[in-house]
Design a protein around this motif. Sequence first.
Motif, short mmCIF file in Angstrom:
data_model
loop_
_atom_site.label_atom_id
_atom_site.label_comp_id
_atom_site.label_asym_id
_atom_site.label_seq_id
_atom_site.Cartn_x
_atom_site.Cartn_y
_atom_site.Cartn_z
N TYR A 239 0.79 -1.34 -0.07
CA TYR A 239 -0.07 0.03 0.12
C TYR A 239 0.84 1.22 0.01
N PRO A 240 0.86 2.00 -1.02
CA PRO A 240 1.27 3.34 -0.97
C PRO A 240 0.64 4.05 0.01
N MET A 241 1.17 4.90 0.69
CA MET A 241 0.65 5.62 1.84
C MET A 241 0.80 7.29 1.68
N GLY A 242 -0.03 8.11 2.34
CA GLY A 242 -0.25 9.52 2.36
C GLY A 242 -0.48 9.88 3.77
N TRP A 243 -0.19 11.19 3.90
CA TRP A 243 -0.47 11.97 4.97
C TRP A 243 -1.34 13.44 4.23
N PHE A 244 -2.35 13.60 5.05
CA PHE A 244 -3.09 14.72 4.71
C PHE A 244 -3.47 15.40 5.96
N ARG A 245 -3.84 16.65 5.95
CA ARG A 245 -4.42 17.57 7.02
C ARG A 245 -5.45 18.27 6.48
N GLN A 246 -6.32 18.68 7.70
CA GLN A 246 -7.21 19.68 7.43
C GLN A 246 -7.40 20.48 8.57
N ALA A 247 -7.38 21.90 8.18
CA ALA A 247 -7.50 23.10 9.19
C ALA A 247 -9.09 23.38 9.45
N PRO A 248 -9.51 24.07 10.37
CA PRO A 248 -10.93 24.57 10.53
C PRO A 248 -11.43 25.28 9.29
N GLY A 249 -12.46 24.98 8.49
CA GLY A 249 -12.86 25.96 7.71
C GLY A 249 -12.00 25.71 6.24
N ASP B 89 0.51 25.21 10.44
CA ASP B 89 0.54 23.64 10.57
C ASP B 89 -0.55 23.39 11.33
N THR B 90 -1.26 23.97 12.07
CA THR B 90 -2.28 23.59 12.78
C THR B 90 -3.40 22.96 12.17
N ALA B 91 -3.72 21.73 12.34
CA ALA B 91 -4.62 21.08 11.79
C ALA B 91 -4.98 19.72 12.28
N VAL B 92 -6.03 18.97 11.58
CA VAL B 92 -5.98 17.44 11.99
C VAL B 92 -5.31 16.86 11.11
N TYR B 93 -4.37 15.71 11.36
CA TYR B 93 -3.50 15.26 10.31
C TYR B 93 -4.23 13.74 10.15
N TYR B 94 -4.60 13.49 8.88
CA TYR B 94 -4.88 12.19 8.49
C TYR B 94 -3.88 11.15 7.82
N CYS B 95 -3.84 9.91 8.08
CA CYS B 95 -3.09 9.06 6.97
C CYS B 95 -3.97 8.30 6.40
N ALA B 96 -3.66 7.82 5.16
CA ALA B 96 -4.39 7.10 4.29
C ALA B 96 -3.73 6.04 3.67
N ALA B 97 -4.25 5.17 3.14
CA ALA B 97 -3.56 4.03 2.20
C ALA B 97 -4.47 3.60 0.78
N GLN C 138 -8.61 8.06 11.74
CA GLN C 138 -9.62 9.02 12.45
C GLN C 138 -8.86 10.38 12.71
N GLY C 139 -7.64 10.44 12.23
CA GLY C 139 -7.27 11.89 12.59
C GLY C 139 -6.48 12.06 13.89
N THR C 140 -5.62 12.85 13.88
CA THR C 140 -4.79 13.39 15.23
C THR C 140 -4.74 14.80 15.04
N GLN C 141 -5.12 15.43 16.11
CA GLN C 141 -4.95 16.90 16.10
C GLN C 141 -3.41 17.33 16.49
N VAL C 142 -3.06 18.31 15.64
CA VAL C 142 -1.80 19.09 16.00
C VAL C 142 -1.90 20.56 16.20
N THR C 143 -1.73 20.91 17.06
CA THR C 143 -1.76 22.40 17.50
C THR C 143 -0.52 23.26 17.60
N VAL C 144 -0.13 24.19 16.78
CA VAL C 144 1.14 24.92 16.77
C VAL C 144 0.71 26.37 17.47
N SER C 145 1.25 26.50 18.55
CA SER C 145 1.06 27.99 19.41
C SER C 145 2.10 29.03 18.91
N SER C 146 1.94 30.11 18.81
CA SER C 146 2.91 31.05 18.30
C SER C 146 3.54 31.99 19.61
#
Length: 124
Positions: free
Chosen positions: A32-42, A90-98, A116-124
């Motif tokens: 399985y080739p794999m990928g990482w994707f992310r989705q920020a709010p909105g 870079d703040t977003a929910v990060y998803y892996c996919a196959a 199901q995704g994992t939340q990454v939050t980067v504070s300034s």
Amino acid sequence: QVQLVESGGGLVQAGGSLRLSCAASTRTFSNYPMGWFRQAPGKDREFVATISGSGSTTFHADSVKGRFTISRDNAKNTMYLQMNSLKPEDTAVYYCAARPSTYYSDYSGNYKYWGQGTQVTVSS
């Protein structure tokens, strides 16, 4: 059917690092080739990085090139995303996919299995 479980997300300050993991429930993980994707709010889901089944070929989005590194350990059925020099954007929910295919892809529609995704939050 392939089940994917992400881990490693959290809260980090700008400039910091995190390593995400994606564990797969298949004995043929290297197929399985794999990928990482992310989705920020909105925002739409965005491609981050992809890797071939063998791990020999990778491709990263320009927005993360030089800061993030995708890798995999087929003996452990696990894919990783090492994230360095993190930025607030870079703040977003990060998803892996196959995807059940020979080739990796930067298009989310080509992937059949998602975590199901994992939340990454980067504070300034």
